[in-house]
Design an enzyme around this catalytic site. Structure first.
Site, PDB file in Angstrom:
ATOM      1  CB  ALA A 177     -20.694  52.073  36.112  1.00 14.99           C
ATOM      2  CB  SER A 181     -11.883  54.061  33.722  1.00 16.03           C
ATOM      3  OG  SER A 181     -12.054  53.966  34.986  1.00 16.03           O
ATOM      4  CG  ASP A 307     -14.298  50.290  41.952  1.00 12.98           C
ATOM      5  OD1 ASP A 307     -13.417  50.171  42.573  1.00 12.98           O
ATOM      6  OD2 ASP A 307     -14.357  51.708  41.231  1.00 12.98           O
ATOM      7  CB  CYS A 360      -9.184  53.779  45.442  1.00 10.38           C
ATOM      8  SG  CYS A 360     -10.448  54.929  45.395  1.00 10.38           S
TER       9      CYS A 360
END
Length: 908
Positions: A177, A181, A307, A360
């Protein structure tokens, strides 16, 4: 973390973004780095991820600096009015600005983000900060960012939460986390529509309870109709959902807390664990059938966001080091960790639930290969499917996922099939190559920099169709060794030695026959194993990090460090610092301890594995202090202890504030081992309470939960409640406060006076200067109350309601708001930058001088019963202490510093 590239087994698993550098001077200027890398460019050109006529646009966009982007945060009622100010006040101003002989481009709304709450601006940040005509716009950005209404966030980073389809009452897990954001977006969704639901409940109950309800604002009224049909009404309109945000790095977990606690959610828990082996969370047991033991239950999540840590080559527009550091081996090294995180995410998801995987990076080894490998390990498409999201987020230009790709090794050689490297030792595994089974990988989402002037990003949305049991992961092929005893002896004897040190021969033996199992035989819990693996090997420094370190944490990309990178030296005394050690007292479960002797061990190929709830013996405050100052010098997390619903302090609070009986009594918590309300009382959701109490002592590292609702205040008058409402907790409780502790305000001019002037006098004729609230605050009893700013009509009225905490002292009045919040409101509501007036300091100095000159004056006050007790501070100083306490919690100095310097909170 241990030293980069080495350290303990598993020390980098499931980590968030890279560890921040400790010296801001080590940052590389964007224009100083040559944006070329032959391997980087050759690999992506070879992949054919874009058409030939797009190649030039792709690389040109990747070499340009990334536009500034930001998001209006908070609930819809909070975000839209601030966005309206940008559109109506600042966009016209910016449109008329010229820089270098040309008109500047104003901020533009992101077309696919709901309600136009995300914006980006191509004007460079240094121009916005330093060019005079931008001054008012820069002040607006800084002030609203400092109070949490604006969040700096890269555009593509906003996509994953929007694809999670979070609905009322859902439990959500964010596995990696930090810096927070995306977690902030998720917690906003968990609370979606909550205010409107509570307003409707209050209005429905107002007649039976005899309580007056303020008029609803326009945005609340619009939202209520939708909530009637789809809302979560099971807890008086309060949100029953939950977000658990996790990060493997202890320091980053606390920066995560700092980032998202400004949203003031009682439905948030922050944990500190390795995402690849995240422990199962136990729920309270259900009663079994007659004669049968109670059934154990474990938390399964409706939605999980993974993520994951990645090479971050999609961030090369802002992280210029990608250009000089990119090597193909980075992706090969991260692939196993990414697969483990995704598999663990799927294990913890409910059947029918959704996992969103994102990076990313544009590298298919970190993206499509991870998706296909995780699906294969979980049983194939019958167990896990890839959802088609082409109809979601209209306006987002995207490309489909890849169905075939090449793999580049460390030397730059490119392979397109597993058969080409199957016999070679190294980091290659079959899952890195395109799968044999046909998978709909084209349903994955790829975002490229040249499509909409963003960074590069990858997203895949997976649905768990049924329960799974994961297969063991494939291991990289190792070089074969001779297995005979004679060959082993020959190898050992061949190692040179000085005749004294046996280490070389031991190392030779380990290389031939490496250890097969942990020392404890795998008999301890996953949480306890993580704690032991991260134990320090040397001295640990307690040196505090600078503000620049914390800023770097916020701004760093989610990419770990690699062996190929040059690591800056650690600060003196922190060379071997381990971020997970020492663990909190409840996590120190060791097989040698009596309470851990009978713990059942989780099998992480089985979804139902979980730590036991057998709790170790509670520790006293003295135990905590002794451990905190011995050896490692890293603070423990204080325990979470809930108060009995009939606790005397809660009784006094309910009585003083005339709280509605509909406001729950069983969710109040303190953070100390004694379990008594000493300074602060926190409030959590019902599910958070169940999780914290059921898992106490299991080794799960909870580092944050709860909102500060009440804080103890020294008072000078008897029969006054010593617990004042904390600013961050006011939105939770204000609707349930009785009329006896409510003051109503309607005029903008009156509020402006309260914002500018701190501690205006009420006694004498002072109340006459306080507008429509004068008589009310003159007559209200001493202590804390709620100021409700009501909706009205006319130029001097407000279009939306607001609430603020108000402190009525013996002689004065004060809004319990920090200075940065006052300044932000003055700019937002009145478009003015006004110096604040602090009346308490002058009164305090004057009264102190009087006391020095006439000591007998204090005695007279005692005799006359003025309420001043021996040793109390003058009224002005007490008021000053009240406002200091209201804004000074454990992180107040950090928050004030980050706001003033324009970092930490993401100021642009």
């Amino acid at each position: 973390m241990g030293k980069r590239g080495g350290g303990r087994r598993g020390s980098d698993r499931g980590r968030g973004r890279g560890t921040p550098r400790t010296d801001r001077s080590q940052r590389v200027d964007y224009t100083e780095v040559a944006k070329t890398n032959s391997l980087f460019e050759r690999y992506y050109n070879q992949l054919s991820i874009f058409e030939d006529d797009e190649k030039g646009d792709f690389w040109a966009a990747l070499r340009r600096e990334l536009p500034n982007s930001f998001r209006f945060a908070g609930s819809k009622r909070q975000a839209i009015p601030v966005q309206k100010i940008l559109r109506e006040r600042y966009i016209p101003e910016i449109t008329s600005i010229e820089y270098d002989g040309a008109k500047v481009d104003p901020p533009t709304a992101i077309p696919w983000f709901p309600h136009q709450l995300a914006w980006q601006m191509t004007t460079p940040k240094n121009v916005v900060r330093k060019f005079g005509p931008f001054k008012s716009f820069q002040q607006f950005l800084v002030s609203e960012t400092s109070v949490g209404n604006i969040s700096r966030q890269e555009i593509v980073s906003m996509i994953p939460p929007l694809l999670m389809d979070i609905r009322p009452g859902m439990t959500v897990l964010d596995l990696c986390a930090a810096p927070g954001s995306k977690s902030a977006q998720l917690i906003e969704m968990v609370h979606g529509g909550e205010e409107s639901r509570i307003r409707k409940v209050l209005r429905d109950q107002s007649q039976t309870d005899g309580r007056e309800v303020s008029p609803d604002g326009e945005l609340v009224t619009e939202e209520i109709n939708d909530e009637v049909e789809h809302g979560d009404w099971s807890d008086q309109g309060r949100s029953t959902g939950l977000l658990i945000a996790n990060d493997v790095d202890y320091k980053r977990a606390h920066m995560l807390i700092h980032q998202i606690k400004r949203l003031h959610s009682p439905n948030l828990i922050v944990t500190n664990h390795d995402a690849t082996m995240y422990p199962s969370i136990k729920l309270s047991s259900e009663n079994g059938a007659s004669g049968k033991p109670a059934q154990s239950r474990y938390l399964k999540f409706d939605r999980v966001l993974a993520d994951v840590p990645c090479t971050g080559d999609g961030t090369s527009r802002k992280n210029v080091n990608v250009w000089k550091d990119w090597v193909p081996g980075n992706a090969l090294g991260l692939y196993p960790t990414q697969v483990r995180i995704l598999v663990r995410a799927l294990q913890m998801t409910k059947a029918g639930g959704r996992v969103v995987y994102s990076t990313c990076s544009m590298n298919p080894i970190e993206n499509e290969a991870v998706i296909s490998s995780a699906i294969e390990r979980c049983g194939g498409l019958s167990k896990v499917s890839i959802l088609d999201c082409t109809e979601q987020l209209p306006g987002l230009i995207r490309r489909p996922g890849l169905k075939s790709w090449d793999v580049m090794d460390r030397d730059g050689s490119i392979y397109d099939a597993w058969a080409q490297v199957e016999t070679r030792p190294g980091k290659f595994v079959e899952g890195m190559f395109p799968p044999k089974e046909s998978l709909p990988l084209d349903r994955c989402i790829r975002v490229y920099p040249h499509l909409q002037d963003t960074g590069g990003f990858f997203i895949a949305v997976l649905e768990k169709r049924s329960e799974i049991k994961a297969k063991p992961e494939a291991e990289p092929r190792q070089a074969e060794f001779k297995s005979s005893i004679i060959a082993a002896v020959d190898e050992i004897e061949a190692r040179p030695t000085n005749g004294i040190d046996p280490a070389p021969k031991i190392d030779a033996l380990d290389s031939i026959a490496p250890p097969k199992a942990a020392e404890d035989g795998g008999s301890s819990s996953a949480a306890a194993r993580q704690n032991r693996e991260n134990a320090p090997t040397g001295p640990v420094s307690s040196r505090k990090h600078t503000l620049d370190d914390q800023a770097d944490v916020y701004m760093s990309a989610k990419r770990p460090k690699f062996r190929e990178e040059v690591e800056p030296p650690a600060p003196r005394g922190e060379e071997d610092r381990q971020v997970h050690w020492p663990p909190p007292p409840g996590a120190q479960l060791d097989i040698s301890r009596p309470e851990a002797a009978n713990l059942p061990q989780p099998d992480f190929t089985n979804e139902e594995s979980a730590p036991t709830s057998n709790a170790p013996k509670p520790q006293t405050t003295a135990d905590y202090k002794t451990q905190r100052h011995s050896g490692h010098q890293q603070r423990f997390e204080e325990p979470f202890k809930y108060l009995a619903s009939n606790h005397p302090e809660l009784e006094s609070i309910y009585s003083f504030y005339k709280l509605s009986p509909h406001f729950p009594r069983d969710r109040f918590m303190v953070r100390n081992s004694l379990g008594e309300p000493v300074k602060t009382v926190y409030y959590t959701s019902s599910l958070a309470r169940e999780i914290l109490t059921t898992n106490e002592g299991t080794g799960i590292k909870f580092v944050h939960c709860g909102v500060k609702l009440f804080v103890k205040q020294d008072v000078q008058k008897e029969n006054t409640c010593k617990w004042r409402i904390q600013t961050e907790g006011l939105p939770i409780v204000e609707a349930w406060v009785g009329e006896e502790r409510v003051t109503r305000l309607w005029k903008k001019s009156t509020l402006k006076g309260l914002l500018v002037e701190m501690f205006p006098k009420v006694t004498g004729d002072g109340w006459r200067e306080l507008g429509e609230i004068g008589e009310r605050v003159r007559d209200i009893s001493y202590g804390c109350c709620v100021l409700r700013v009501e909706k009205g009509e006319g130029e001097d009225a407000f279009s939306e309601r607001m609430v603020m905490p108000l402190w009525r002292s013996l002689h004065s009045l004060n809004l319990m708001l920090p200075k940065e919040e006052r300044k932000a409101m003055l700019l937002r509501l009145y478009n003015e930058v006004i110096p604040l007036q602090d009346n308490s300091k002058a009164r305090f100095e004057k009264k102190k001088n009087v006391n020095k000159e006439s000591a007998e004056g204090v005695t007279t006050n005692h005799a006359n019963g003025d309420g001043e007790t021996h040793g109390t501070v003058p009224d002005g100083q007490e008021d000053l202490q009240a406002i200091i306490d209201a804004t000074s919690d454990e992180e107040a100095s950090l928050e004030e510093s980050t706001v003033e310097t324009g970092v930490g909170a993401g100021a642009i």
